[in-house]
Enzyme design. Structure first.
Site, PDB file in Angstrom:
ATOM      1  N   GLY A 159      71.357  58.643  40.893  1.00 63.00           N
ATOM      2  CA  GLY A 159      70.656  59.291  39.781  1.00 63.00           C
ATOM      3  C   GLY A 159      71.630  59.783  38.731  1.00 63.00           C
ATOM      4  O   GLY A 159      71.456  59.548  37.534  1.00 63.00           O
ATOM      5  N   CYS A 200      57.367  81.225  37.477  1.00 60.38           N
ATOM      6  CA  CYS A 200      56.094  80.806  38.066  1.00 60.38           C
ATOM      7  C   CYS A 200      55.673  81.747  39.200  1.00 60.38           C
ATOM      8  O   CYS A 200      55.245  82.857  38.917  1.00 60.38           O
ATOM      9  CB  CYS A 200      56.180  79.348  38.503  1.00 60.38           C
ATOM     10  SG  CYS A 200      54.558  78.578  38.564  1.00 60.38           S
ATOM     11  N   HIS A 235      57.734  76.866  33.731  1.00 58.63           N
ATOM     12  CA  HIS A 235      59.066  76.582  34.302  1.00 58.63           C
ATOM     13  C   HIS A 235      60.060  76.266  33.188  1.00 58.63           C
ATOM     14  O   HIS A 235      60.245  75.101  32.845  1.00 58.63           O
ATOM     15  CB  HIS A 235      58.991  75.391  35.260  1.00 58.63           C
ATOM     16  CG  HIS A 235      58.244  75.665  36.514  1.00 58.63           C
ATOM     17  ND1 HIS A 235      58.856  76.153  37.649  1.00 58.63           N
ATOM     18  CD2 HIS A 235      56.936  75.517  36.827  1.00 58.63           C
ATOM     19  CE1 HIS A 235      57.956  76.303  38.612  1.00 58.63           C
ATOM     20  NE2 HIS A 235      56.780  75.924  38.137  1.00 58.63           N
ATOM     21  N   GLU A 251      63.125  76.126  33.316  1.00 60.66           N
ATOM     22  CA  GLU A 251      64.274  75.348  33.811  1.00 60.66           C
ATOM     23  C   GLU A 251      64.160  73.861  33.502  1.00 60.66           C
ATOM     24  O   GLU A 251      65.166  73.164  33.388  1.00 60.66           O
ATOM     25  CB  GLU A 251      64.466  75.571  35.321  1.00 60.66           C
ATOM     26  CG  GLU A 251      63.371  75.030  36.235  1.00 60.66           C
ATOM     27  CD  GLU A 251      62.244  76.029  36.514  1.00 60.66           C
ATOM     28  OE1 GLU A 251      62.038  76.931  35.678  1.00 60.66           O
ATOM     29  OE2 GLU A 251      61.560  75.894  37.549  1.00 60.66           O
TER      30      GLU A 251
END
Ligand code: GLN
Length: 539
Positions: free
Chosen positions: A18, A386, A515, A517
Site C-alpha cells: 500500500g 466520534c 472523523h 483524521e
C-alpha cells in the site's frame, strides 16, 4: 489516455504494498501527472465496514461514503487527492455488481460466466475510476500475495487489460527478500518463485520492488535479473524505513519515476518533490517529542500491539506534529486498565495530550469516560473522535449536569438519560438487521459557531467532514449541557445534529462526531489535530 500500473505482492503479505503504491503515485504526481489509485481486496465482504478492526485494520471512509481498506487512506495521504467508491474493489463487490446486471437483463440473454465476465467487470470499474478524475495514471494494488487462489481473477483482469492495451499497462511486483538469522545472507529465491508464479498467470513483471531490511547489493540484483528477466535498473531497493514518508524519496534515489515514464514513452513534465523532501529531512533531524496518549481497545492481539486499527488517527497526529517541527511520541493506553484500577489515571499526567478515538460497543467505555473526566479536570489537552465525542458528552452529563445515569443507547444498559441515542433512520435499519454499509457515512456539512476553538482552528464557518456512526447527541439534552457550560461548536443544519462540542476555559477540549483524521495530509495537517498538538506542545 490512461495508463495502468498494477502492483502485486510476492512471498508474503504485510510488506508495504500500500505504501509502495501510494509512493509511486506521489512520484508520478510530482512529475506533473494526474494520478489515482485503486485497492483490490480479494475477500467476499462487499466492503470493509463489517470487519473487526483487529482482524482487518482500520475502516477508512471516503467523501462519497464507502467503507474501505486502510490503504485507501494511504493513497489519499500520499497523493493528496480524494479517492472515490469505484477505487475500491472486493470479490464481493464485483460479483454483486455482475449479479445485479444479470438480474437486469444487461447481458442480453447470454450465459454469464466467471471468465470473462468477472475480469471484464473489474476492468470496467478500473476504467470508470480513472475517467472520473481524468487520470493519466491509474495505480491498481492487488491485495494478497501472488499464488493465492483468491486474487487469481484480478490477475486475470490485469492480463486481459495488458493484451487489449499492450503499451499502456505495467506490472510491478513488490516482493520480500528475507535475511534468515542463521545464514546472515539476503535470499532471492522466494522472489524468484513469486515471479514464476506470476509468469504462470501470464504476467511478466516489468519491475521488482525489493522489500528488505537493507538495500539490495549488486550480486542480489544480478541474481534477480538473471532468474526473473527484469532489467537491473528496474530492480528497485525498498529497505525498511523509520518513517513511511521516506519511501518516495528512496524510490527516487533509484530513479524509479523516470524508469516508469520511459516504459510508457513519456517524459516528466515538472519536478515537484521539494516540499516532501523538506518534510523528510525535518523528520530525520530528530525533532523534540510531543507525548500523546491514545485510549483505545483495538490494539492488543496476543503478544503483539497492532496499530493498524487507528492508522489514520496516528498519521493525523504525526502530520500535526510535523507542522510544529515535533515528533509525535504515541503511547497506547488500554481503557480497560482504568476500569480495574482507577488509581492508574494519575499516569495520564505525563502526557501532553490525550485522544479518545472512535469505537463500537460497550467494552472499555467506562474506562474511557474516566480518562475524559481526568483530562477535563486536570486541564490535559483532549481530542475526542466520534465515540470519543459521545463519551465526552456522557461524562459531562454525569459529572457536571448531575445526570448520574447518563449513557448511550448503544451500550444496552437501562438508563433514564440516553444523552446519546440512535438516529431515527438508523433505528429502522437496525431493526431490519440491515447492518452493512448503512451507517451515516461520508461527507456532511457542518456550521461552526463564531468564536469557538473549532471556528478559530478552521478559520471559516462552513466545513465538510466524514462520518461513520449510528448514534448522535440527543437534542433533548442540548439545553442542559449548554447551561452547564458545554458549547455546541458545530452543527449540521440540515438535520440539526451536533457535530462538535467544546468545553471553554480549558487548554483544549474539543470532540467531534465526525472523523477529522480521514482528511489529514502530511503537508496539510487537519486544523483540529493541528490546534490540539499546538496546545499539547504548550503543556
Ligand atoms: N459506536 C458509535 C456510533 O455508532 C461511534 C462510532 C465511531 O466511533 N465510529 O455512533
Amino acid at each position: 489516455m490512461a495508463r495502468y500500473i498494477f502492483v502485486a505482492g510476492g512471498v508474503m503479505s504485510g510488506i508495504g504494498k500500500g505504501i509502495a503504491t501510494a509512493s509511486i503515485g506521489r512520484i508520478l504526481k510530482s512529475k506533473g501527472f494526474k494520478v489515482t489509485a485503486i485497492k483490490i481486496d480479494p475477500y467476499i465482504n462487499v466492503d470493509a465496514g463489517t470487519m473487526n478492526p483487529i482482524e482487518h485494520g482500520e475502516v477508512f471512509v471516503t467523501d462519497d461514503g464507502i467503507e474501505c481498506d486502510q490503504d485507501v487512506g494511504n493513497y489519499e495521504r500520499f497523493l493528496d487527492e480524494n479517492i472515490y467508491t469505484d477505487n475500491y474493489l472486493t470479490t464481493g463487490r464485483v460479483y454483486q455488481s455482475v449479479i445485479n446486471k444479470e438480474r437486469n437483463l444487461e447481458y442480453n440473454g447470454k450465459c454469464v460466466e466467471v471468465v470473462p465476465d468477472i475480469p471484464n467487470e473489474v476492468i470496467a470499474t478500473i476504467q470508470r475510476a480513472g475517467k472520473k478524475v481524468k487520470a493519466d495514471f491509474i495505480l491498481i494494488e492487488i491485495g494478497g500475495t501472488v499464488g493465492e487462489y483468491q486474487n487469481m481473477l484480478f490477475l486475470e483482469a490485469a492480463r486481459m487489460l495488458k493484451i487489449a492495451h499492450p503499451r499502456d499497462v505495467l506490472f510491478i511486483l513488490v516482493s520480500y527478500m528475507p535475511i534468515p538469522g542463521i545464514m546472515g545472507e539476503m535470499k532471492t529465491k522466494p522472489t524468484q518463485y513469486a515471479v514464476r508464479t506470476l509468469n504462470s498467470a501470464g504476467i511478466q513483471p516489468d519491475m521488482i520492488l525489493a522489500r528488505a531490511l537493507v538495500p539490495l547489493d549488486e550480486p542480489r540484483k544480478k541474481k534477480l535479473f538473471n532468474f526473473c528477466n527484469v532489467e537491473i535498473q528496474d530492480i528497485i531497493s525498498a529497505p525498511d524505513v523509520k518513517s513511511i514518508y521516506e519511501v518516495p524519496i528512496n524510490f527516487e534515489k533509484e530513479n524509479m519515476g523516470n524508469r516508469i515514464l520511459k516504459k510508457f514513452g513519456l517524459k516528466s513534465r515538472v519536478s515537484d518533490l521539494k516540499e516532501w523532501e523538506k518534510l523528510v529531512k525535518m523528520i530525520q533531524n530528530s525533532p523534540l517529542p510531543v507525548k500523546i496518549g491514545i485510549v483505545g481497545k483495538y490494539f492488543e492481539s496476543g503478544h503483539f500491539t497492532l496499530m493498524d486499527s487507528y492508522i489514520s488517527v496516528i498519521e493525523a497526529i504525526k502530520h500535526a506534529a510535523f507542522f510544529f517541527h515535533r515528533k509525535a511520541k504515541i503511547t497506547w493506553i488500554s481503557s480497560e486498565d482504568f476500569e480495574k484500577n482507577p488509581k492508574k489515571l494519575s499516569k495520564l499526567k505525563k502526557f501532553d495530550g490525550i485522544i479518545v478515538p472512535g469505537g463500537f460497543g460497550s467494552r472499555g467505555v467506562e474506562g474511557k469516560i474516566k480518562v475524559i473526566e481526568y483530562c477535563r479536570k486536570n486541564k490535559i489537552p483532549f481530542l475526542g473522535l466520534c465515540l470519543g465525542m459521545q463519551l465526552a458528552v456522557i461524562e459531562f452529563a454525569r459529572n457536571v449536569c448531575g445526570l448520574k445515569d447518563a449513557s448511550s443507547s448503544e451500550f444496552k444498559k437501562p438508563s433514564e438519560n440516553f444523552v446519546i441515542d440512535v438516529m431515527p433512520e438508523q433505528k429502522v435499519l437496525l431493526k431490519e438487521k440491515r447492518y452493512g454499509g448503512t451507517m451515516r457515512l461520508g461527507a456532511y456539512d457542518c456550521n461552526l459557531k463564531y468564536g469557538t476553538v473549532s471556528y478559530k482552528s478552521y478559520g471559516k464557518n462552513s466545513i465538510s467532514e466524514r462520518h461513520r456512526h449510528r448514534y448522535e447527541l440527543n437534542n433533548r439534552y442540548r439545553d442542559i449541557l449548554e447551561k452547564n457550560g458545554m458549547q455546541m461548536a458545530g452543527v449540521n443544519q440540515e438535520k440539526d445534529l451536533v457535530e462538535i462540542i467544546e468545553i471553554p476555559k480549558h487548554p483544549f477540549f474539543v470532540a467531534s462526531q465526525f472523523h477529522p483524521e480521514f482528511k489529514s495530509r502530511p503537508l496539510k495537517p487537519h486544523p483540529l489535530f493541528r490546534e490540539f498538538i499546538n496546545a499539547a506542545t504548550k503543556r
